[in-house]
Design a protein around this motif. Structure first.
Motif, PDB file in Angstrom:
ATOM      1  N   LEU A 123       0.841  -1.207   0.000  1.00 19.41           N
ATOM      2  CA  LEU A 123       0.000   0.000   0.000  1.00 19.41           C
ATOM      3  C   LEU A 123       0.869   1.247   0.000  1.00 19.41           C
ATOM      4  O   LEU A 123       0.603   2.227  -0.706  1.00 19.41           O
ATOM      5  CB  LEU A 123      -0.898   0.042   1.239  1.00 19.41           C
ATOM      6  CG  LEU A 123      -2.086  -0.901   1.318  1.00 19.41           C
ATOM      7  CD1 LEU A 123      -2.951  -0.523   2.501  1.00 19.41           C
ATOM      8  CD2 LEU A 123      -2.897  -0.853   0.048  1.00 19.41           C
ATOM      9  N   LYS A 132       3.112  10.081  -4.754  1.00 20.59           N
ATOM     10  CA  LYS A 132       2.795  10.766  -3.496  1.00 20.59           C
ATOM     11  C   LYS A 132       3.988  10.759  -2.540  1.00 20.59           C
ATOM     12  O   LYS A 132       4.671   9.744  -2.383  1.00 20.59           O
ATOM     13  CB  LYS A 132       1.603  10.081  -2.812  1.00 20.59           C
ATOM     14  CG  LYS A 132       0.367  10.043  -3.662  1.00 20.59           C
ATOM     15  CD  LYS A 132      -0.132  11.424  -3.993  1.00 20.59           C
ATOM     16  CE  LYS A 132      -1.195  11.349  -5.075  1.00 20.59           C
ATOM     17  NZ  LYS A 132      -1.425  12.592  -5.761  1.00 20.59           N
ATOM     18  N   ASN A 145      -5.746   3.901   7.795  1.00 21.24           N
ATOM     19  CA  ASN A 145      -5.921   2.454   7.847  1.00 21.24           C
ATOM     20  C   ASN A 145      -5.430   1.844   9.156  1.00 21.24           C
ATOM     21  O   ASN A 145      -5.351   0.629   9.283  1.00 21.24           O
ATOM     22  CB  ASN A 145      -5.225   1.800   6.652  1.00 21.24           C
ATOM     23  CG  ASN A 145      -6.004   2.057   5.370  1.00 21.24           C
ATOM     24  OD1 ASN A 145      -7.215   1.852   5.315  1.00 21.24           O
ATOM     25  ND2 ASN A 145      -5.322   2.542   4.353  1.00 21.24           N
ATOM     26  N   LYS A 226     -10.919  -3.699   6.388  1.00 18.95           N
ATOM     27  CA  LYS A 226     -11.248  -4.840   5.515  1.00 18.95           C
ATOM     28  C   LYS A 226     -10.497  -4.698   4.202  1.00 18.95           C
ATOM     29  O   LYS A 226     -10.522  -3.653   3.575  1.00 18.95           O
ATOM     30  CB  LYS A 226     -12.753  -4.874   5.255  1.00 18.95           C
ATOM     31  CG  LYS A 226     -13.555  -5.066   6.507  1.00 18.95           C
ATOM     32  CD  LYS A 226     -15.021  -5.292   6.159  1.00 18.95           C
ATOM     33  CE  LYS A 226     -15.896  -5.259   7.380  1.00 18.95           C
ATOM     34  NZ  LYS A 226     -16.499  -3.934   7.609  1.00 18.95           N
ATOM     35  N   TYR A 227      -9.810  -5.757   3.838  1.00 20.66           N
ATOM     36  CA  TYR A 227      -9.086  -5.736   2.565  1.00 20.66           C
ATOM     37  C   TYR A 227      -9.850  -6.516   1.509  1.00 20.66           C
ATOM     38  O   TYR A 227     -10.524  -7.458   1.814  1.00 20.66           O
ATOM     39  CB  TYR A 227      -7.688  -6.331   2.733  1.00 20.66           C
ATOM     40  CG  TYR A 227      -6.801  -5.450   3.573  1.00 20.66           C
ATOM     41  CD1 TYR A 227      -6.225  -4.315   3.010  1.00 20.66           C
ATOM     42  CD2 TYR A 227      -6.565  -5.713   4.900  1.00 20.66           C
ATOM     43  CE1 TYR A 227      -5.431  -3.483   3.762  1.00 20.66           C
ATOM     44  CE2 TYR A 227      -5.769  -4.891   5.668  1.00 20.66           C
ATOM     45  CZ  TYR A 227      -5.203  -3.782   5.088  1.00 20.66           C
ATOM     46  OH  TYR A 227      -4.406  -2.953   5.841  1.00 20.66           O
TER      47      TYR A 227
ATOM     48  N   LEU B  91      -4.973  -1.878  -3.355  1.00 22.40           N
ATOM     49  CA  LEU B  91      -5.948  -0.771  -3.343  1.00 22.40           C
ATOM     50  C   LEU B  91      -6.031  -0.231  -1.921  1.00 22.40           C
ATOM     51  O   LEU B  91      -5.885  -0.985  -0.962  1.00 22.40           O
ATOM     52  CB  LEU B  91      -7.318  -1.280  -3.791  1.00 22.40           C
ATOM     53  CG  LEU B  91      -7.380  -1.770  -5.228  1.00 22.40           C
ATOM     54  CD1 LEU B  91      -8.765  -2.329  -5.530  1.00 22.40           C
ATOM     55  CD2 LEU B  91      -7.044  -0.648  -6.200  1.00 22.40           C
ATOM     56  N   PHE B  92      -6.278   1.070  -1.809  1.00 17.22           N
ATOM     57  CA  PHE B  92      -6.351   1.670  -0.475  1.00 17.22           C
ATOM     58  C   PHE B  92      -7.715   1.347   0.141  1.00 17.22           C
ATOM     59  O   PHE B  92      -8.741   1.799  -0.359  1.00 17.22           O
ATOM     60  CB  PHE B  92      -6.130   3.173  -0.558  1.00 17.22           C
ATOM     61  CG  PHE B  92      -4.835   3.519  -1.261  1.00 17.22           C
ATOM     62  CD1 PHE B  92      -3.640   2.971  -0.835  1.00 17.22           C
ATOM     63  CD2 PHE B  92      -4.830   4.347  -2.363  1.00 17.22           C
ATOM     64  CE1 PHE B  92      -2.454   3.258  -1.486  1.00 17.22           C
ATOM     65  CE2 PHE B  92      -3.646   4.650  -3.020  1.00 17.22           C
ATOM     66  CZ  PHE B  92      -2.454   4.101  -2.577  1.00 17.22           C
ATOM     67  N   PRO B  93      -7.736   0.568   1.241  1.00 17.83           N
ATOM     68  CA  PRO B  93      -9.014   0.089   1.779  1.00 17.83           C
ATOM     69  C   PRO B  93      -9.883   1.203   2.351  1.00 17.83           C
ATOM     70  O   PRO B  93     -11.093   1.020   2.483  1.00 17.83           O
ATOM     71  CB  PRO B  93      -8.607  -0.886   2.881  1.00 17.83           C
ATOM     72  CG  PRO B  93      -7.147  -0.773   3.058  1.00 17.83           C
ATOM     73  CD  PRO B  93      -6.574   0.050   1.956  1.00 17.83           C
ATOM     74  N   ASN B  94      -9.276   2.350   2.672  1.00 18.77           N
ATOM     75  CA  ASN B  94     -10.062   3.443   3.246  1.00 18.77           C
ATOM     76  C   ASN B  94     -10.708   4.320   2.182  1.00 18.77           C
ATOM     77  O   ASN B  94     -11.390   5.278   2.504  1.00 18.77           O
ATOM     78  CB  ASN B  94      -9.173   4.307   4.142  1.00 18.77           C
ATOM     79  CG  ASN B  94      -7.961   4.858   3.404  1.00 18.77           C
ATOM     80  OD1 ASN B  94      -7.310   4.148   2.637  1.00 18.77           O
ATOM     81  ND2 ASN B  94      -7.663   6.109   3.601  1.00 18.77           N
ATOM     82  N   MET B  95     -10.486   3.997   0.909  1.00 17.21           N
ATOM     83  CA  MET B  95     -11.040   4.829  -0.161  1.00 17.21           C
ATOM     84  C   MET B  95     -11.936   3.986  -1.066  1.00 17.21           C
ATOM     85  O   MET B  95     -11.680   2.803  -1.279  1.00 17.21           O
ATOM     86  CB  MET B  95      -9.910   5.407  -1.016  1.00 17.21           C
ATOM     87  CG  MET B  95      -8.881   6.198  -0.243  1.00 17.21           C
ATOM     88  SD  MET B  95      -7.616   6.823  -1.364  1.00 17.21           S
ATOM     89  CE  MET B  95      -6.312   7.206  -0.205  1.00 17.21           C
ATOM     90  N   TYR B 103      -7.058   9.762  -5.973  1.00 21.79           N
ATOM     91  CA  TYR B 103      -5.835   9.912  -5.192  1.00 21.79           C
ATOM     92  C   TYR B 103      -4.622   9.922  -6.128  1.00 21.79           C
ATOM     93  O   TYR B 103      -3.674  10.669  -5.928  1.00 21.79           O
ATOM     94  CB  TYR B 103      -5.720   8.777  -4.171  1.00 21.79           C
ATOM     95  CG  TYR B 103      -4.479   8.833  -3.303  1.00 21.79           C
ATOM     96  CD1 TYR B 103      -4.324   9.828  -2.350  1.00 21.79           C
ATOM     97  CD2 TYR B 103      -3.468   7.903  -3.444  1.00 21.79           C
ATOM     98  CE1 TYR B 103      -3.191   9.892  -1.554  1.00 21.79           C
ATOM     99  CE2 TYR B 103      -2.325   7.957  -2.651  1.00 21.79           C
ATOM    100  CZ  TYR B 103      -2.194   8.953  -1.709  1.00 21.79           C
ATOM    101  OH  TYR B 103      -1.066   9.009  -0.933  1.00 21.79           O
ATOM    102  N   TYR B 129     -12.981  -3.864  -0.554  1.00 22.33           N
ATOM    103  CA  TYR B 129     -13.237  -5.195   0.002  1.00 22.33           C
ATOM    104  C   TYR B 129     -14.566  -5.795  -0.467  1.00 22.33           C
ATOM    105  O   TYR B 129     -14.800  -6.983  -0.302  1.00 22.33           O
ATOM    106  CB  TYR B 129     -13.166  -5.175   1.534  1.00 22.33           C
ATOM    107  CG  TYR B 129     -14.354  -4.538   2.227  1.00 22.33           C
ATOM    108  CD1 TYR B 129     -15.436  -5.309   2.642  1.00 22.33           C
ATOM    109  CD2 TYR B 129     -14.389  -3.163   2.465  1.00 22.33           C
ATOM    110  CE1 TYR B 129     -16.521  -4.735   3.270  1.00 22.33           C
ATOM    111  CE2 TYR B 129     -15.467  -2.584   3.089  1.00 22.33           C
ATOM    112  CZ  TYR B 129     -16.534  -3.365   3.489  1.00 22.33           C
ATOM    113  OH  TYR B 129     -17.612  -2.794   4.106  1.00 22.33           O
TER     114      TYR B 129
END
Lengths: 227, 283
Positions: A123, A132, A145, A226-227, B91-95, B103, B129
């Motif tokens: 990630l 970034k 996260n 959650k992934y 992949l970014f799980p928070n997005m 992003y 997810y």
């Protein structure tokens, strides 16, 4: 009820003030420290790791004694503080805050390190290859996260600061409105054989501590990534 | 054109070896690096992306130097315009899907366009997810496309998916490569995948280039003059007096066949037919 009305609430206000400020400062100090300890390969890492964990194993009296030497009238930090602020650091509110920050350091840093380590390396690398910066990656990818670890760090620090006794007594003494936090007020009440006050203070502290921990465990479950 | 010449000491199962590779990629080419796991393929990709540093070498993209050990030039990944697609999608799980794309580059028009092209637009507000593996990998692809990468680096991108989805995504990957005018470098140990996707293959073994050529020339050898032949792996052997009977797995099917005593369990073999008789040859 009459007992409650006559109860001295200052120790509680003082305790929460110390806890809030300590937690806030530790969050600011803890994130870069934990980031470094989680990701760095430098040799001095182990030394810093050991140093942060020291408050876990040292008796509060040992820590308090050394802090008193540093922060007292003739200590380096104490002298400097007195020349700037005008009153000494030990036996004052600020001294208690600094001591709590040092004493509670592992309770913030350790959950944060675990949080940083739980983030998959890919990630972070994905964020870098998307152009970034490290800071942007930290703020947008890593920290969001590891919310559960941040909450754990905050609450453990908060709860631990509320329950702190030895270090505060060594550094702050027992000065009403300045350093007499609840844990010391309880000790004070017992010494004076005022068991009613000790009972009430203890019960309130007991209930608050329980609910703080209850909130942590409930939130942790909800914030699982959650992934 | 992209020039890559790198050397790096690696530590494998059989001790240390040198990754020592020198090749070029033409614009719009789909190049594959094929080799066993532990042969240094992924490391090569990571060196190109700037996620790892080579001990010595030179990497140049259309005249722009990314890495030069002699001049001590080493651009960080942020300054290299590469699109890295990870095996586990990353992949970014928070997005949401949409936020993942934004992003990479904050351009809603472009994100809409790409999502429509790869048929993910209706999933744009979902979190990763909730998506299947195949969908997640398409989102990861869409995300790197946001930045118009000079090269698409694909690290075993489909290996976590099952066979049917994999073959569908191979088609899609090929179309994306063509439609977006990309230059792509895929690392894979799946012969079929490389055959379907790549214009050219670099075969590496223990860090060194063994062969370079078109997939057809690299993979379809004719060591026996049979009408057809398949690669397989011996998974079981039943012993008898003169001959052994082996069970060989060929692309998911099991074949039982008489073999001579030299063939052992775990051997890679070529199964063919010659004059009505089966022929088994160790490779």
């Amino acid at each position: 009820m009459e007992v409650l009305q006559n109860l001295e609430w200052t120790p509680f206000i003082l305790t929460f003030k110390v806890a809030f400020i300590t937690t806030f400062l530790l969050l600011i100090i803890g994130i870069p420290t934990a980031y470094f300890l989680a990701y760095s390969n430098l040799k001095i890492k182990s030394a810093i790791e050991a140093l942060t964990a020291l408050p876990l194993v040292l008796p509060p009296s040992v820590l308090g004694f050394y802090l008193l030497l540093v922060m007292g009238k003739n200590g380096p930090l104490g002298k400097l503080w007195e020349s700037i602020v005008g009153h000494q650091l030990a036996f004052h509110f600020e001294g208690v805050v600094i001591a709590s920050v040092i004493f509670s350091l592992p309770f913030m840093v350790h959950p944060l390190i675990a949080g940083f380590k739980s983030i998959p390396k890919s990630l972070i690398e994905a964020s870098y290859t998307l152009g970034k910066s490290k800071l942007s990656t930290l703020l947008n990818v890593i920290l969001p996260n590891m919310k559960a670890s941040i909450i754990t760090g905050i609450t453990l620090t908060f709860a631990h600061t509320i329950g702190e006794f030895g270090v505060v007594l060594m550094i702050g003494g027992n000065i009403e409105g300045e350093t007499r936090v609840v844990s010391i007020a309880i000790y004070d009440a017992v010494e004076k054989l005022d068991y009613t006050t000790a009972h009430i203070y203890s019960a309130i502290l007991f209930v608050i501590s329980f609910f703080v921990l209850l909130i942590v465990y409930t939130l942790n479950k909800r914030l699982e990534v959650k992934y | 054109m992209i020039k890559i010449k790198v050397r790096k000491k690696l530590f494998g199962y059989n001790g240390e070896f040198w990754l020592d590779i020198d090749f070029e990629i033409e614009k719009n080419e789909f190049l594959a690096v094929f080799g066993k796991s532990g042969s240094g393929k992924t490391t090569l990709l990571r060196i190109i992306a700037g996620l790892e540093v080579a001990d010595e070498g030179y990497i140049e993209f259309d005249g722009k130097v990314y890495f030069d050990s002699k001049k001590k030039i080493n651009l960080p990944p942020q300054k290299r315009n590469v699109g890295f697609v990870f095996q586990n999608y990353a992949l970014f799980p928070n997005m949401t899907v949409y936020q993942n794309l934004l992003y990479a580059l904050n351009d809603k028009k472009k994100a809409d366009e790409i999502l429509k092209k790869v048929e993910l637009y209706q999933l744009k507000d979902r979190y990763p997810y909730t998506l299947s593996g195949g969908q997640q990998q398409r989102v990861a692809l869409a995300r790197v496309l946001m930045r118009n990468p000079d090269i698409l680096l694909l690290d075993e991108p489909l290996s976590a998916l099952d066979q049917s989805i994999r073959s569908k995504l191979q088609e899609e990957l090929k179309n994306i490569h063509k439609n977006f005018g990309l230059t792509s470098l895929i690392v894979s140990h799946d012969m079929v995948e490389v055959f379907k996707l790549a214009d050219r293959v670099i075969l590496i073994n223990q860090g060194k280039i063994e062969k370079v050529g078109k997939p057809r020339d690299i993979f379809i050898e004719k060591p026996v003059s049979g009408k057809f032949s398949f690669y397989g792996e011996v998974i079981d052997i039943k012993e008898s007096d003169i001959f052994n009977i082996a069970v060989i797995e060929v692309n998911g099917s099991l074949i039982e066949i008489i073999v001579d005593k030299e063939i052992k369990v775990g051997d890679k073999v070529l199964v063919g037919v010659k004059g009505f008789n089966p022929v088994i040859k160790k490779v």
